[in-house]
Design an enzyme around this catalytic site. Structure first.
Site, mmCIF file in Angstrom:
data_model
loop_
_atom_site.group_PDB
_atom_site.id
_atom_site.type_symbol
_atom_site.label_atom_id
_atom_site.label_comp_id
_atom_site.label_asym_id
_atom_site.label_seq_id
_atom_site.Cartn_x
_atom_site.Cartn_y
_atom_site.Cartn_z
ATOM 1 N N CYS A 1 2.246 -7.621 -7.655
ATOM 2 C CA CYS A 1 1.668 -6.496 -6.923
ATOM 3 C C CYS A 1 1.210 -5.395 -7.874
ATOM 4 O O CYS A 1 0.220 -4.735 -7.636
ATOM 5 C CB CYS A 1 2.695 -5.957 -5.957
ATOM 6 S SG CYS A 1 4.255 -5.583 -6.752
ATOM 7 N N GLU B 1 6.640 -1.800 0.504
ATOM 8 C CA GLU B 1 6.092 -2.032 -0.845
ATOM 9 C C GLU B 1 4.948 -3.020 -0.677
ATOM 10 O O GLU B 1 5.178 -4.191 -0.368
ATOM 11 C CB GLU B 1 7.162 -2.642 -1.762
ATOM 12 C CG GLU B 1 8.371 -1.762 -1.992
ATOM 13 C CD GLU B 1 8.103 -0.590 -2.906
ATOM 14 O OE1 GLU B 1 6.971 -0.463 -3.418
ATOM 15 O OE2 GLU B 1 9.023 0.216 -3.097
ATOM 16 N N GLU C 1 -7.346 -6.925 -3.729
ATOM 17 C CA GLU C 1 -6.282 -7.598 -4.471
ATOM 18 C C GLU C 1 -6.542 -9.104 -4.468
ATOM 19 O O GLU C 1 -6.636 -9.713 -3.408
ATOM 20 C CB GLU C 1 -4.940 -7.289 -3.807
ATOM 21 C CG GLU C 1 -3.768 -7.814 -4.576
ATOM 22 C CD GLU C 1 -2.446 -7.455 -3.917
ATOM 23 O OE1 GLU C 1 -2.284 -7.738 -2.721
ATOM 24 O OE2 GLU C 1 -1.578 -6.900 -4.614
ATOM 25 N N LYS D 1 15.015 -12.028 5.547
ATOM 26 C CA LYS D 1 14.120 -13.144 5.886
ATOM 27 C C LYS D 1 13.241 -13.473 4.679
ATOM 28 O O LYS D 1 12.232 -12.826 4.432
ATOM 29 C CB LYS D 1 13.243 -12.821 7.088
ATOM 30 C CG LYS D 1 12.518 -14.086 7.564
ATOM 31 C CD LYS D 1 11.213 -13.832 8.251
ATOM 32 C CE LYS D 1 10.097 -13.463 7.343
ATOM 33 N NZ LYS D 1 9.658 -14.525 6.410
ATOM 34 N N ALA E 1 0.026 -6.780 6.556
ATOM 35 C CA ALA E 1 1.282 -6.933 7.305
ATOM 36 C C ALA E 1 2.030 -5.605 7.338
ATOM 37 O O ALA E 1 2.631 -5.246 8.364
ATOM 38 C CB ALA E 1 2.136 -8.027 6.677
ATOM 39 N N GLY E 2 1.982 -4.865 6.232
ATOM 40 C CA GLY E 2 2.666 -3.565 6.159
ATOM 41 C C GLY E 2 2.171 -2.590 7.218
ATOM 42 O O GLY E 2 2.957 -1.861 7.821
ATOM 43 N N GLY F 1 5.307 -6.963 0.838
ATOM 44 C CA GLY F 1 4.306 -7.970 1.164
ATOM 45 C C GLY F 1 2.927 -7.358 1.186
ATOM 46 O O GLY F 1 2.681 -6.340 0.532
ATOM 47 N N SER F 2 2.048 -7.958 1.948
ATOM 48 C CA SER F 2 0.652 -7.524 1.932
ATOM 49 C C SER F 2 0.475 -6.209 2.689
ATOM 50 O O SER F 2 1.252 -5.879 3.595
ATOM 51 C CB SER F 2 -0.217 -8.606 2.560
ATOM 52 O OG SER F 2 0.181 -8.813 3.889
ATOM 53 N N THR F 3 -0.571 -5.507 2.332
ATOM 54 C CA THR F 3 -0.872 -4.239 3.001
ATOM 55 C C THR F 3 -1.196 -4.481 4.474
ATOM 56 O O THR F 3 -0.802 -3.695 5.340
ATOM 57 C CB THR F 3 -2.016 -3.528 2.262
ATOM 58 O OG1 THR F 3 -1.514 -3.126 0.972
ATOM 59 C CG2 THR F 3 -2.500 -2.287 2.999
#
Ligand code: NAD
Length: 480
Positions: free
Chosen positions: A284, A250, A382, A176, A232-233, A228-230
């Site tokens: 990143c 990641e 970030e 995706k 969302a992770g 992606g972002s932390t």
């Protein structure tokens, strides 16, 4: 104009279930350059069903690694012949400067693909070990259907870090792409078809957050690979934890570049063009905290400000451009809000600031803040744009302490005239990678994060391990 009306599912171009459309807008001209259908839950369901069937009943997981490597090798050859169009497409989508794009948005993804093709020949797919009661065969088997979710900043690179090892392992995939950068994946899909990768092994459905969340939670997906972002992770990790699904994450970073007191400043600040400001600062692993010895602080501030002030900002399709626009207006505003935060926190703008370099396009002036302390938000969060924070340290111990005083642990670098000293400092920095006098990400070596920067590793043999289950087959010792 790049117009697509279907998704790549089961080896075919399939009409979308919904009517939503994603418009891709050039960050330089602010004009629409492409349209693709917006993937819905129903589209993800179809793609997962195709990947599931290809895994459970298709040839791919049952081929030998050498046979899979042959097919993926054809894909790699097609990619190698088309690096330029791929780089141009990514630059058009998200504004990566042309020179960087050729290298990082296309050539490196192809090298990653070829790395895994070559690794298939030497990887220990199966081994015999002496067990307590007799011989044990240890086999490595593909983990199953993989849901791969990638961001917009390095769309091909982050996708290839998942696709290449997953394919060589014998997995099938639903990818995706991000809504900002869906076009490059269509080009890749054409090559997948041309290379003769069996139907259903690779499926691509661009879409937003909901489509991604649906893919993550889908019961027929065995492993999730996310970049992606932390924020969302964390959500993805929670869902995978509940389902005990395999997951690689990641995530974000706030990496430090440590300038030791013996560093040659001219080469060091030149190195920051890539280490800290690559991809318009949208990286990143970008080293956005610059740590300078207090004894040389003024000298470093000067050299850094002069280097950044001299960077060519403008049209990303121009090969002389060093800093292009940010991906979206939203990102431009976010970065500008951090410049305001830095000013409010008492940091001093050495170069750049809030004056936009151009009226059209989502540009932000590359900015360096001086007088930053590590507790300021601009040093902790970030920003994901061309904004650097210069922080003074007292001695080497203090530098290591500041570098490690972060929620994140992704990249980093040490700059020194004494390589051995640099390596000794790099060993003490708690990040997944830390360069000495350069920063680079190599296909053959693991890449990933400590702490809130992620879970697991991509690239290298470690990146292939992540797509395999290990199975032991013990047997009785032969009777004498
Ligand atoms: P993002 O997390 O908003 O989105 C990334 C992808 O995940 C997109 O495809 C998005 O549609 C999807 N997504 C978002 N929320 C989701 C959810 N809850 N469930 C499933 N899918 C979801 O990040 P972004 O703004 O697109 O990208 C920038 C971020 O990516 C930065 O934080 C950056 O540090 C990180 N990044 C990390 C690496 C790395 O290797 N560590 C590399 C590149 C980018």
């Amino acid at each position: 104009m790049h117009e697509h009306k279907s998704f790549f599912i089961g080896g075919d171009w399939v009409a979308p279930a919904g009517t939503g459309v994603i418009e891709v807008v050039s960050p330089h001209t602010e004009e629409v350059i492409g349209r693709v259908p917006d993937g819905t839950e129903a589209d993800i369901d179809r793609a997962v069903a195709a990947a599931r069937a290809a895994f459970d009943d298709g040839p791919w997981p049952r081929l030998t690694p050498a046979e899979r490597a042959e097919a993926v090798g054809r894909l790699s050859a097609l990619y190698a012949a088309n690096v330029q169009p791929m780089a141009d497409l990514v630059t058009a989508e998200m504004g990566s400067p042309a020179l960087f794009s050729v290298f990082a948005q296309a050539a490196i993804p192809q090298m990653v693909l070829q790395y895994y093709v070559d690794l298939a020949a030497t990887y220990p797919w199966e081994e015999e070990r002496p067990g307590l009661q007799g011989p044990v065969t240890v086999v490595r088997e593909p983990v199953g259907v993989v849901g791969a979710i990638v961001p917009w900043n390095v769309p091909q690179f982050t996708l290839m870090l998942k696709l290449a090892p997953a394919l060589i392992a014998g997995c099938t995939i639903v990818a995706k792409p991000s809504p900002e950068t869906p076009l490059d994946a269509y080009l890749l899909a054409e090559w997948v078809k041309e290379a003769g990768i069996p139907d259903g092994v690779v499926n691509i459905v661009p879409g937003g957050r909901e489509a991604g969340a649906h893919l993550v939670a889908h019961p027929d997906v065995d492993k999730v690979a996310f970049t992606g972002s932390t924020a969302a992770g964390r959500q993805i990790a929670a869902v995978c934890g509940q389902q005990l699904k395999r997951v690689t994450l990641e995530l974000g970073g706030k990496s430090a570049a440590v300038i030791l007191d013996d560093a040659d400043l001219a080469t060091t600040v030149e190195g920051f063009k890539l280490a800290s400001l690559m991809n318009n600062g949208q990286a990143c692993a970008a080293q956005t905290r610059i740590l300078a010895p207090r004894s040389r602080y003024a000298e470093v501030a000067d050299a850094l400000a002069t280097m950044v002030a001299g960077m060519a900002v403008g049209d990303p399709t121009d090969y002389g451009t060093e800093i292009g626009p940010l991906v979206a207006r939203r990102q431009q505003e976010r970065v500008e809000s951090y410049i305001r935060i830095g000013q409010d926190e008492g940091a001093k703008i050495l170069v750049g600031g809030l004056n936009r370099p151009y009226d059209r396009g989502w540009y932000v002036a590359p900015t360096v803040f001086g007088d930053v302390t590590n507790d300021m938000r601009i040093a902790r969060e970030e920003i994901f744009g061309p904004v650097l924070s210069l922080i003074a340290y007292d001695d080497e111990e203090d530098a290591i302490r500041i570098a490690n005083d972060s929620e994140y642990g992704l990249g980093g670098s040490v700059w020194t005239a004494d390589e051995e000293r640099g390596v000794a400092v790099a060993r003490r920095i708690r990040t997944g990678s830390c360069g000495v006098n350069l920063y680079s990400i190599d296909p053959a070596t693991p890449f990933g994060g400590y702490k809130s920067s992620g879970l697991g590793r991509e690239l290298g043999p470690e990146g292939l391990d992540a797509y395999l289950e290990h199975k032991a087959i013990p047997r009785p010792a032969p009777q004498p």
